[in-house]
Design a protein around this motif. Structure first.
Motif, short mmCIF file in Angstrom:
data_model
loop_
_atom_site.label_atom_id
_atom_site.label_comp_id
_atom_site.label_asym_id
_atom_site.label_seq_id
_atom_site.Cartn_x
_atom_site.Cartn_y
_atom_site.Cartn_z
N PHE A 94 0.85 -1.20 0.00
CA PHE A 94 0.00 0.00 0.00
C PHE A 94 0.88 1.25 0.00
O PHE A 94 1.90 1.31 0.70
N LEU A 95 0.45 2.23 -0.81
CA LEU A 95 1.20 3.48 -0.97
C LEU A 95 0.22 4.64 -0.92
O LEU A 95 -0.86 4.57 -1.51
N ASP A 96 0.58 5.70 -0.20
CA ASP A 96 -0.23 6.92 -0.17
C ASP A 96 0.21 7.84 -1.32
O ASP A 96 1.38 7.87 -1.70
N SER A 97 -0.72 8.62 -1.84
CA SER A 97 -0.45 9.41 -3.03
C SER A 97 0.58 10.51 -2.82
O SER A 97 1.14 11.04 -3.78
N ASP A 98 0.85 10.88 -1.56
CA ASP A 98 1.84 11.93 -1.31
C ASP A 98 3.22 11.36 -0.99
O ASP A 98 4.13 12.11 -0.64
N ASP A 99 3.37 10.03 -1.13
CA ASP A 99 4.65 9.39 -0.84
C ASP A 99 5.16 8.65 -2.08
O ASP A 99 4.55 8.71 -3.15
N GLU A 100 6.28 7.94 -1.92
CA GLU A 100 6.88 7.19 -3.03
C GLU A 100 7.47 5.88 -2.53
O GLU A 100 7.72 5.71 -1.32
N LEU A 101 7.74 4.98 -3.47
CA LEU A 101 8.51 3.77 -3.20
C LEU A 101 9.90 3.92 -3.79
O LEU A 101 10.04 4.38 -4.93
N PRO A 102 10.96 3.55 -3.05
CA PRO A 102 12.27 3.45 -3.68
C PRO A 102 12.22 2.44 -4.83
O PRO A 102 11.39 1.52 -4.83
N ALA A 103 13.12 2.56 -5.79
CA ALA A 103 13.03 1.78 -7.01
C ALA A 103 13.09 0.27 -6.78
O ALA A 103 12.53 -0.50 -7.56
N ASP A 104 13.77 -0.17 -5.72
CA ASP A 104 13.92 -1.61 -5.49
C ASP A 104 13.08 -2.12 -4.34
O ASP A 104 13.31 -3.23 -3.84
N ALA A 105 12.08 -1.34 -3.91
CA ALA A 105 11.27 -1.74 -2.75
C ALA A 105 10.56 -3.06 -2.97
O ALA A 105 10.61 -3.97 -2.12
N VAL A 106 9.87 -3.20 -4.10
CA VAL A 106 9.13 -4.44 -4.37
C VAL A 106 10.10 -5.62 -4.47
O VAL A 106 9.85 -6.70 -3.91
N GLU A 107 11.20 -5.44 -5.16
CA GLU A 107 12.18 -6.51 -5.32
C GLU A 107 12.71 -6.99 -3.97
O GLU A 107 12.81 -8.21 -3.71
N LEU A 108 13.04 -6.08 -3.08
CA LEU A 108 13.60 -6.43 -1.78
C LEU A 108 12.60 -7.21 -0.93
O LEU A 108 12.94 -8.25 -0.33
N LEU A 109 11.36 -6.73 -0.85
CA LEU A 109 10.37 -7.37 0.00
C LEU A 109 9.90 -8.70 -0.59
O LEU A 109 9.66 -9.67 0.14
N LEU A 110 9.77 -8.76 -1.90
CA LEU A 110 9.37 -10.01 -2.53
C LEU A 110 10.45 -11.08 -2.35
O LEU A 110 10.15 -12.27 -2.14
N ALA A 111 11.70 -10.69 -2.40
CA ALA A 111 12.80 -11.64 -2.18
C ALA A 111 12.72 -12.24 -0.79
O ALA A 111 13.02 -13.43 -0.60
N ALA A 112 12.33 -11.43 0.19
CA ALA A 112 12.19 -11.95 1.57
C ALA A 112 11.10 -13.00 1.63
O ALA A 112 11.23 -14.02 2.33
N HIS A 113 9.99 -12.77 0.92
CA HIS A 113 8.91 -13.76 0.89
C HIS A 113 9.35 -15.05 0.20
O HIS A 113 8.99 -16.15 0.62
N ARG A 114 10.12 -14.92 -0.86
CA ARG A 114 10.53 -16.10 -1.61
C ARG A 114 11.65 -16.87 -0.93
O ARG A 114 11.90 -18.04 -1.26
N GLU A 115 12.33 -16.22 0.00
CA GLU A 115 13.42 -16.87 0.73
C GLU A 115 12.88 -17.90 1.71
O GLU A 115 13.49 -18.96 1.92
N ARG A 116 11.75 -17.60 2.34
CA ARG A 116 11.14 -18.53 3.29
C ARG A 116 9.67 -18.18 3.43
O ARG A 116 9.24 -17.11 3.02
N GLU A 117 8.91 -19.06 4.03
CA GLU A 117 7.47 -18.82 4.18
C GLU A 117 7.23 -17.86 5.35
O GLU A 117 7.47 -18.20 6.51
N ILE A 118 6.76 -16.67 5.04
CA ILE A 118 6.47 -15.66 6.05
C ILE A 118 5.12 -15.03 5.75
O ILE A 118 4.60 -15.15 4.64
N ASP A 119 4.56 -14.36 6.75
CA ASP A 119 3.25 -13.71 6.57
C ASP A 119 3.39 -12.30 6.01
O ASP A 119 2.51 -11.82 5.29
N PHE A 120 4.43 -11.61 6.37
CA PHE A 120 4.72 -10.31 5.75
C PHE A 120 6.20 -10.00 5.89
O PHE A 120 6.91 -10.57 6.74
N ALA A 121 6.67 -9.10 5.04
CA ALA A 121 8.03 -8.58 5.11
C ALA A 121 7.95 -7.08 5.28
O ALA A 121 7.04 -6.44 4.74
N MET A 122 8.87 -6.52 6.02
CA MET A 122 8.87 -5.08 6.26
C MET A 122 10.28 -4.55 6.14
O MET A 122 11.26 -5.27 6.33
#
Length: 557
Positions: A94-122
């Motif tokens: 989730f992203l608010d319209s007045d903020d941004e994501l760093p360019a590799d945010a999705v890649e970093l958090l998705l990698a944590a999910h794919r590394e092991r079974e977790i409920d969320f990554a932060m």
């Protein structure tokens, strides 16, 4: 199981009447290094140009879907929940319209999910001041290292990181517990995040930034975020309401043992923000504030209070005792080792805030300052209170200040005291000596002329703020303390002309903005030369560019 046509991640961008910033937020998702994603713009029934802008963005990129709510919900929960209903990916952000994501945010958090079974990554949240461009990390001690936790019990301090936007959730986790954002309330992130922390069996923390949070501390009341509308008593009521909902959830979910940790977070973070604003509030506001918070404060764990710094416990107790004038005084020293104006001592030698020994056992426990050793700590660490009582305007950038110093522990000898006012916008500090004369036992007063134009600025100019301090010299010993400014005086502005190779500057003298307390001097390069110098000056904190800044300044001389 996903198919090739299924996105890996859905990023929901919520928006309401923010047509100007929405493209920036969406673009930060479009430029993610991980490309297989879906972007849902969830519009809470905007009345400005947002619908046209959103449709234009969706037409440019097939990954973007535009969802418009049929009516405004008044909060963040409904647009997030409606987007969640149509999201197609197994992982959600989730992203608010007045903020941004760093360019590799999705890649970093998705990698944590794919590394092991977790409920969320932060991950880490980078805060960016829109007025100064200054960057800092939100709750850095909580995201300093990569780690996987088997539940919130592994580190209850994470209650302090209550943002829902710094996380990537497994859709299966949210659906398993029917976890959705609570609608119809403010501070929804706090309840949602508390529930997520408690329900998650395992989650991963990564130290890299995954969210850019733009902070506008001086936004007008109409444009300010909910958390920056603390002057509204309805804001206080909303915050207390969500705390009670969290407390009920902790009991219902079998996590009552975490109550002290959660209470400590409320006192240290939520109440602390209101405490910093108390000097600006009148007695009527403070009386209603006490009506709202005191019943809830009475339910909190004694252990949560005991974990607070003594100065914060003092403010809390003065609010609970309905002593508004003293609460304002105590709040002005928060974050700076500032003494009270006076103290009282009982028959056992214990020292208390204010001019009288408290009557109740609770007040004596919370207002007891004995642990601060006001009368025995080394002189350099002794607590004094320096307040400006009047400010006069002299020629140019000159200010005539009347300074009153309180010495409640009577550390200073009888008679006049040697003092100096010090400010350092550059490497060479400006030191202005003056004398403090005794007014009554433990109270001294003096006048000093501060000519801010006499401060030696760096040749490359200076864009930033400094807070003058008062230095006391006694028998060869030195003590240095902050200088508190009147909260109601209007900002004074003067132009400092070109001198000694330095470009002209605009100087503003003011109270310390949204944090009541210190006198603040703010310099800004002006004119054509300033336009060249200012961007360089703002990067001076970075060692790599200091040499380049000196070269630019040399070329401008």
């Amino acid at each position: 199981m996903t198919t090739a046509a299924t996105p890996d991640v859905t990023v929901t961008v919520i928006v309401y009447n923010d047509a100007g910033r929405l493209p920036r937020a969406v673009e930060s998702v479009r430029r993610q290094t991980h490309r297989n994603l879906e972007i849902v713009i969830s519009d809470d029934h905007s009345t400005d140009d947002t619908p046209r802008v959103a449709r234009h963005l969706a037409a440019r990129d097939p990954r973007i879907r535009y969802l418009r709510l049929p009516e405004n919900s008044g909060g963040c929960s409904a647009p997030r929940n409606r987007a969640l209903e149509i999201a197609r990916a197994p992982y959600l952000m989730f992203l608010d319209s007045d903020d941004e994501l760093p360019a590799d945010a999705v890649e970093l958090l998705l990698a944590a999910h794919r590394e092991r079974e977790i409920d969320f990554a932060m991950g880490a949240v980078r805060r960016i001041r829109v007025d100064t461009g200054r960057r800092s990390t939100w709750m850095p001690h909580l995201v300093r290292e990569r780690r996987t936790l088997d539940g919130i019990e592994d580190d209850p301090r994470l209650f302090f990181e209550h943002l829902s936007t710094s996380k990537m959730y497994a859709r299966a986790f949210l659906d398993r517990y029917d976890l959705r954002f609570p609608e119809g309330i403010h501070y929804e992130d706090q309840l949602f995040s508390a529930q997520a922390y408690c329900l998650a069996k395992r989650f991963t923390v990564v130290p890299e930034p995954v969210y850019l949070w733009y902070v506008a501390p001086y936004a007008s009341s109409g444009a300010a975020s909910i958390s920056n509308q603390r002057h509204l008593l309805t804001n206080v009521r909303d915050r207390i309401h969500v705390q009670r909902l969290i407390d009920a959830f902790l009991v219902e979910s079998g996590h009552a043992a975490l109550r002290e940790d959660k209470d400590h977070k409320f006192l240290k973070h939520d109440f602390r923000m209101y405490a910093g604003d108390l000097p600006y509030r009148d007695d009527e506001w403070l009386d209603t504030f006490a009506d709202l918070v005191n019943p809830y404060l009475a339910t909190l764990s004694p252990g949560a209070y005991a974990r607070l710094p003594r100065t914060e416990r003092v403010v809390l107790q003065l609010v609970r005792d309905r002593r508004p004038a003293e609460a304002r005084l105590a709040a002005r020293g928060l974050g700076h080792a500032v003494a009270p104006r006076q103290v009282a001592t009982d028959a056992d030698g214990r020292v208390y805030w204010g001019g009288r020994v408290p009557e109740s056992a609770d007040a004596r426990r919370e207002l007891d300052l004995s642990e601060l050793d006001l009368d025995t700590v080394p002189f350099f660490a002794a607590r004094f209170r320096h307040e400006i009582t009047t400010i006069g305007r002299g020629p140019g950038a000159c200010l005539d200040l009347t300074v009153r110093t309180y010495d409640p522990a009577l550390r200073l000898p009888v008679g006049p005291q040697r003092a100096s006012l010090i400010v350092s916008p550059g490497r060479r500090r400006l030191t202005v000596p003056f004398r403090l004369s005794p007014v009554s036992p433990g109270v001294f007063e003096g006048t000093v002329r501060l000519d801010a134009a006499a401060a030696r600025l760096p040749l490359h100019g200076f864009a930033g703020v400094r807070h003058p301090v008062v230095r006391l010299t006694c028998g060869g010993r030195v003590n240095q303390g902050v200088l508190l400014a009147p909260l109601d005086f209007p900002p004074l502005t003067a132009r400092i002309p070109y001198r000694s190779g330095t470009c002209p500057h605009r100087l503003t003298v003011e109270p310390e903005g949204h944090i009541p307390g210190r006198l603040q001097l703010r310099w800004e390069p002006v004119g054509a030369t300033g336009e060249l110098v200012r961007p360089v000056v703002r990067r001076l904190a970075r060692p790599r560019v200091r040499r380049a800044a000196r070269l630019v300044a040399s070329a401008l001389r």
